[in-house]
Design a protein around this motif. Structure first.
Motif, PDB file in Angstrom:
ATOM      1  N   GLN A   1       0.814  -1.152   0.112  1.00 12.00           N
ATOM      2  CA  GLN A   1       0.116  -0.069   0.108  1.00 12.00           C
ATOM      3  C   GLN A   1       0.912   1.275   0.071  1.00 12.00           C
ATOM      4  OE1 GLN A   1      -2.321  -0.950   3.306  1.00 12.00           O
ATOM      5  NE2 GLN A   1      -4.113  -2.126   2.095  1.00 12.00           N
TER       6      GLN A   1
ATOM      7  N   ALA B   1       3.784   1.462  -1.276  1.00 12.74           N
ATOM      8  CA  ALA B   1       4.510   1.677  -2.477  1.00 12.74           C
ATOM      9  C   ALA B   1       3.833   1.809  -3.540  1.00 12.74           C
ATOM     10  CB  ALA B   1       5.472   0.361  -2.537  1.00 12.74           C
ATOM     11  N   ALA B   2       2.703   2.664  -3.538  1.00  7.71           N
ATOM     12  CA  ALA B   2       1.747   2.615  -4.574  1.00  7.71           C
ATOM     13  C   ALA B   2       2.415   3.427  -5.757  1.00  7.71           C
ATOM     14  CB  ALA B   2       0.457   3.588  -4.141  1.00  7.71           C
ATOM     15  N   HIS B   3       3.388   4.313  -5.359  1.00  5.18           N
ATOM     16  CA  HIS B   3       4.163   5.050  -6.569  1.00  5.18           C
ATOM     17  C   HIS B   3       5.690   4.509  -6.701  1.00  5.18           C
ATOM     18  CE1 HIS B   3       0.615   7.626  -6.727  1.00  5.18           C
ATOM     19  NE2 HIS B   3       0.784   8.010  -5.451  1.00  5.18           N
ATOM     20  N   LEU B   4       5.834   3.400  -6.219  1.00  6.06           N
ATOM     21  CA  LEU B   4       7.253   2.909  -6.353  1.00  6.06           C
ATOM     22  C   LEU B   4       7.305   1.428  -7.014  1.00  6.06           C
ATOM     23  CD1 LEU B   4       8.381   3.786  -2.829  1.00  6.06           C
ATOM     24  CD2 LEU B   4       9.002   4.977  -4.967  1.00  6.06           C
ATOM     25  N   PRO B   5       7.002   1.383  -8.335  1.00  4.27           N
ATOM     26  CA  PRO B   5       6.518   0.172  -8.857  1.00  4.27           C
ATOM     27  C   PRO B   5       7.446  -1.115  -8.626  1.00  4.27           C
ATOM     28  CG  PRO B   5       6.624   2.004 -10.531  1.00  4.27           C
ATOM     29  CD  PRO B   5       7.301   2.300  -9.373  1.00  4.27           C
TER      30      PRO B   5
ATOM     31  N   ARG C   1       6.600  -2.140  -5.060  1.00  2.00           N
ATOM     32  CA  ARG C   1       5.360  -2.718  -5.088  1.00  2.00           C
ATOM     33  C   ARG C   1       5.204  -4.060  -5.480  1.00  2.00           C
ATOM     34  NH1 ARG C   1      -0.039   0.643  -5.119  1.00  2.00           N
ATOM     35  NH2 ARG C   1      -1.347  -1.248  -4.796  1.00  2.00           N
TER      36      ARG C   1
END
Length: 144
Positions: free
Chosen positions: A20, A22-26, A29
């Motif tokens: 959750q 790491a939504a902007h850290l592919p 995530r």
């Protein structure tokens, strides 16, 4: 000392939080998603073995949404299948739902049979338990 099952539930909570956050850290995530799948598969095995030591595999099926899955049967080493009890299903509490198409690379290798077209998977209990031990070992290994 915590049991593997208790430790895996703790790791599962951490991986859900990491996923959750790491939504902007592919990359992060994706890594959390793979560990989430391995952890969930191991916990499915632990929960069912608590109820029936003869369980060798678990049938996991897709629901109406192809990315929603549920455990539907326990399978013995001899191949005999039985429906899960209500108590077993309740204790699984959505764990099979963490086995998704996006993290299939983590849990498909733990299956004896993968039928993507039919949406039926046979999760091998021994492989799932081993994956859980690997997750815990990575957590306790010293960082370099």
């Amino acid at each position: 000392m915590a049991t593997d099952e208790e430790a895996l539930f703790e790791v599962l909570s951490e991986e859900i939080a990491a996923y959750q956050i790491a939504a902007h850290l592919p990359e992060q995530r994706a890594a959390a998603d793979l560990e989430l799948a391995r952890c969930s598969a191991a916990l499915i095995a632990h929960v069912l073995l608590r109820h029936d030591r003869a369980v060798a595999a678990v049938r996991v099926q897709e629901d109406y949404d192809p990315d929603e899955r549920f455990a539907s049967a326990a399978i013995s080493a001899e191949g005999a299948e039985r429906d899960l009890t209500e108590r077993e299903s309740d204790e699984l509490d959505g764990l099979p739902g963490n086995l998704m198409d996006g993290n299939a690379a983590a849990w498909h290798p733990l299956c004896r049979d993968v039928d993507d077209r039919g949406g039926v998977y046979v999760l091998d209990v021994a492989r799932a338990l081993e994956a859980g031990r690997d997750v815990l070992a990575r957590r306790t290994a010293p960082s370099r």
